[in-house]
Write a protein that holds these residues in place. Structure first.
Motif, PDB file in Angstrom:
ATOM      1  N   ILE A 234       0.842  -1.220   0.032  1.00  0.00           N
ATOM      2  CA  ILE A 234      -0.020   0.018   0.059  1.00  0.00           C
ATOM      3  C   ILE A 234       1.008   1.379   0.061  1.00  0.00           C
ATOM      4  CG2 ILE A 234      -1.866   1.268   1.366  1.00  0.00           C
ATOM      5  CD1 ILE A 234      -2.768  -1.304   2.444  1.00  0.00           C
ATOM      6  N   PRO A 235       0.882   2.099  -0.934  1.00  0.00           N
ATOM      7  CA  PRO A 235       1.504   3.526  -1.015  1.00  0.00           C
ATOM      8  C   PRO A 235       1.272   4.364  -0.177  1.00  0.00           C
ATOM      9  CG  PRO A 235       0.135   3.371  -2.986  1.00  0.00           C
ATOM     10  CD  PRO A 235      -0.315   2.136  -2.048  1.00  0.00           C
ATOM     11  N   PHE A 236       2.140   5.156   0.447  1.00  0.00           N
ATOM     12  CA  PHE A 236       1.667   6.555   0.950  1.00  0.00           C
ATOM     13  C   PHE A 236       1.154   7.486   0.298  1.00  0.00           C
ATOM     14  CE2 PHE A 236       5.124   5.159   4.442  1.00  0.00           C
ATOM     15  CZ  PHE A 236       3.982   4.660   5.446  1.00  0.00           C
ATOM     16  N   LEU A 237       0.365   8.629   0.648  1.00  0.00           N
ATOM     17  CA  LEU A 237      -0.036   9.449  -0.110  1.00  0.00           C
ATOM     18  C   LEU A 237       0.927  10.511  -0.643  1.00  0.00           C
ATOM     19  CD1 LEU A 237      -3.042  10.753   2.087  1.00  0.00           C
ATOM     20  CD2 LEU A 237      -3.009   9.422   0.223  1.00  0.00           C
ATOM     21  N   ARG A 238       2.344  10.338   0.122  1.00  0.00           N
ATOM     22  CA  ARG A 238       3.509  11.220  -0.333  1.00  0.00           C
ATOM     23  C   ARG A 238       4.637  10.511   0.361  1.00  0.00           C
ATOM     24  NH1 ARG A 238       0.288  14.327   2.922  1.00  0.00           N
ATOM     25  NH2 ARG A 238       0.956  14.689   4.744  1.00  0.00           N
ATOM     26  N   GLU A 239       5.713  10.628   0.089  1.00  0.00           N
ATOM     27  CA  GLU A 239       7.018  10.102   0.630  1.00  0.00           C
ATOM     28  C   GLU A 239       7.088  10.664   2.120  1.00  0.00           C
ATOM     29  OE1 GLU A 239      11.892   9.985  -0.327  1.00  0.00           O
ATOM     30  OE2 GLU A 239      10.346  10.463  -2.085  1.00  0.00           O
ATOM     31  N   VAL A 240       7.737   9.794   2.962  1.00  0.00           N
ATOM     32  CA  VAL A 240       8.009  10.265   4.179  1.00  0.00           C
ATOM     33  C   VAL A 240       9.386  10.083   4.680  1.00  0.00           C
ATOM     34  CG1 VAL A 240       5.344   9.946   4.963  1.00  0.00           C
ATOM     35  CG2 VAL A 240       7.438   8.033   5.160  1.00  0.00           C
ATOM     36  N   ALA A 241       9.918  10.951   5.577  1.00  0.00           N
ATOM     37  CA  ALA A 241      11.301  10.671   6.051  1.00  0.00           C
ATOM     38  C   ALA A 241      11.307  10.316   7.492  1.00  0.00           C
ATOM     39  CB  ALA A 241      11.960  11.849   5.540  1.00  0.00           C
ATOM     40  N   THR A 242      10.381  10.428   8.379  1.00  0.00           N
ATOM     41  CA  THR A 242      10.495  10.393   9.843  1.00  0.00           C
ATOM     42  C   THR A 242       9.403   9.796  10.383  1.00  0.00           C
ATOM     43  OG1 THR A 242       9.390  12.388  10.265  1.00  0.00           O
ATOM     44  CG2 THR A 242      11.591  12.588   9.733  1.00  0.00           C
ATOM     45  N   PRO A 243       9.428   9.295  11.442  1.00  0.00           N
ATOM     46  CA  PRO A 243       8.200   8.690  12.013  1.00  0.00           C
ATOM     47  C   PRO A 243       7.142   9.512  12.080  1.00  0.00           C
ATOM     48  CG  PRO A 243      10.299   7.870  13.215  1.00  0.00           C
ATOM     49  CD  PRO A 243      10.574   8.887  12.265  1.00  0.00           C
ATOM     50  N   THR A 244       7.260  10.844  12.515  1.00  0.00           N
ATOM     51  CA  THR A 244       6.061  11.828  12.710  1.00  0.00           C
ATOM     52  C   THR A 244       5.421  11.913  11.479  1.00  0.00           C
ATOM     53  OG1 THR A 244       7.436  12.933  14.497  1.00  0.00           O
ATOM     54  CG2 THR A 244       5.596  14.119  13.377  1.00  0.00           C
ATOM     55  N   GLU A 245       6.242  12.079  10.090  1.00  0.00           N
ATOM     56  CA  GLU A 245       5.739  11.997   9.068  1.00  0.00           C
ATOM     57  C   GLU A 245       4.818  10.932   8.812  1.00  0.00           C
ATOM     58  OE1 GLU A 245       8.434  13.264   6.184  1.00  0.00           O
ATOM     59  OE2 GLU A 245       9.030  15.197   6.955  1.00  0.00           O
ATOM     60  N   THR A 246       5.167   9.924   9.080  1.00  0.00           N
ATOM     61  CA  THR A 246       4.574   8.615   8.686  1.00  0.00           C
ATOM     62  C   THR A 246       3.525   8.337   9.567  1.00  0.00           C
ATOM     63  OG1 THR A 246       6.772   7.376   8.634  1.00  0.00           O
ATOM     64  CG2 THR A 246       4.863   6.043   8.794  1.00  0.00           C
ATOM     65  N   ARG A 247       3.015   8.903  10.826  1.00  0.00           N
ATOM     66  CA  ARG A 247       2.058   8.964  11.489  1.00  0.00           C
ATOM     67  C   ARG A 247       1.319   9.784  10.993  1.00  0.00           C
ATOM     68  NH1 ARG A 247      -0.658  11.688  15.553  1.00  0.00           N
ATOM     69  NH2 ARG A 247      -1.670  10.344  16.911  1.00  0.00           N
ATOM     70  N   THR A 248       1.331  11.335  10.411  1.00  0.00           N
ATOM     71  CA  THR A 248       0.530  12.031   9.900  1.00  0.00           C
ATOM     72  C   THR A 248      -0.021  11.327   8.574  1.00  0.00           C
ATOM     73  OG1 THR A 248       1.938  13.898  10.837  1.00  0.00           O
ATOM     74  CG2 THR A 248       0.405  14.359   9.103  1.00  0.00           C
TER      75      THR A 248
END
Length: 260
Positions: A234-248
Motif C-alpha cells: 500500500i503506497p503512502f499519499l506522499r513520501e515520508v522521512a520520519t516517524p512523525t511524518e509517517t504517522r501524519t
C-alpha cells in the motif's frame, strides 16, 4: 529471448505501486545489520568456499569494513586470493526464514592503506565499540570489500542483481531505524485501521491485516482473507522521512478511507 512469461490481458491495468529499488533495499539491509557471513576461497582446499562469521561496518559508499587478525583463516585465504562474498540476512519474522530479505555482496577484499586507517578506525568503532580493546594490536588490520556485484532477495519471488554503481549511489531508507517501532505500534494499537486501509487500497476482503514492513514510500501487509493469506503493498499519499511524518500520513489515509 526473454525468460519471463507473458502476463494475461488486463483491460484495466493498475499502475505499479511505488517502492524502493533493490539497490536501496540492499543498502538498507546492510545498514541495519553489523554481522555477516564472509565466504573466502580456501587455501587448504583449493576451490572450496570457506565461511566465517564477520562483524563489519559500512563506509560512506556502503562498502563493508573488517577488522581482522593476520592469524585468522579467512585473512590467510584473502591474502592468497582477494575474491570473496558477504551474506547478510534480515531476522526472520514468525519463523519464516525464506520470506526474510537477504543480500550478497560479491567483490575483492584488500587491506586498507595506512592513510585510510584513521577514518576506518573511527567508523568501525562506532559500530563495534568493544573492538577498542584490540583495534590497535599489531596483528590486526582493516580490510575493505569493494563490491563487484550485488544480489538481493526480498522474499518469495522478489530478487535481482544490483550493479555495484547503483548500490554505491543508493542510500538506506530513512525509516530503517524506526521501522520496527512503527510496525509494533500499528499492529498492536491500530489493527482495525490496517484492515480498513487494506480493503480500501489493496481491494482485498481483509478479515485481519498485519503490517510486515514499512519504508519511505509505503508499507506491506500480510492479509487474512476468506480465500486464505495474501500479501499486498500500500503506497503512502506522499513520501515520508520520519516517524512523525509517517504517522501524519497514516492518519490522513485512515480518515480518507472512512469518509469514502
Amino acid at each position: 529471448m526473454s525468460n519471463q512469461h507473458a502476463a494475461p490481458f488486463n483491460p484495466n491495468p493498475q499502475p505499479p505501486v511505488p517502492e524502493p529499488t533493490h539497490a536501496e533495499r540492499s543498502r538498507t539491509l546492510m545498514h541495519l545489520s553489523s554481522v555477516a557471513t564472509l565466504s573466502t576461497l580456501s587455501r587448504k582446499q583449493p576451490g572450496f568456499p570457506f565461511g566465517s562469521l564477520m562483524p563489519y561496518a559500512l563506509d560512506a559508499a556502503g562498502r563493508p569494513l573488517f577488522l581482522i587478525s593476520t592469524m585468522a583463516m579467512h585473512t590467510q585465504n584473502l591474502k592468497a586470493d582477494p575474491r570473496a562474498s558477504l551474506f547478510v540476512s534480515q531476522p526472520a519474522a514468525d519463523g519464516d526464514v525464506l520470506g526474510a530479505a537477504r543480500v550478497t555482496l560479491v567483490g575483492n577484499v584488500a587491506q586498507l592503506p595506512e592513510e585510510e586507517k584513521a577514518e576506518a578506525r573511527e567508523t568501525y568503532l562506532k559500530a563495534h565499540p568493544n573492538s577498542q580493546y584490540w583495534v590497535d594490536f599489531t596483528d590486526f588490520a582493516f580490510f575493505r570489500l569493494e563490491p563487484a556485484d550485488v544480489y538481493y532477495v526480498g522474499g518469495f519471488g522478489v530478487m535481482g542483481w544490483v550493479t555495484a554503481a547503483d548500490y554505491a549511489a543508493a542510500a538506506p531508507d530513512p525509516l530503517a531505524a524506526a521501522a520496527q517501532g512503527i510496525l509494533d505500534h500499528m499492529n498492536t494499537d491500530h489493527a482495525d485501521a490496517l484492515v480498513l486501509l487494506t480493503r480500501t487500497h489493496a481491494k482485498l476482503e481483509a478479515e485481519s491485516a498485519t503490517m510486515t514492513s514499512v519504508d519511505r514510500l509505503g508499507f506491506h501487509v500480510r492479509v487474512m482473507t476468506p480465500g486464505g493469506v495474501k500479501g499486498a503493498r500500500i503506497p503512502f499519499l506522499r513520501e515520508v522521512a520520519t516517524p512523525t511524518e509517517t504517522r501524519t500520513v497514516l492518519v490522513e489515509m485512515v480518515k480518507q478511507a472512512r469518509q469514502g
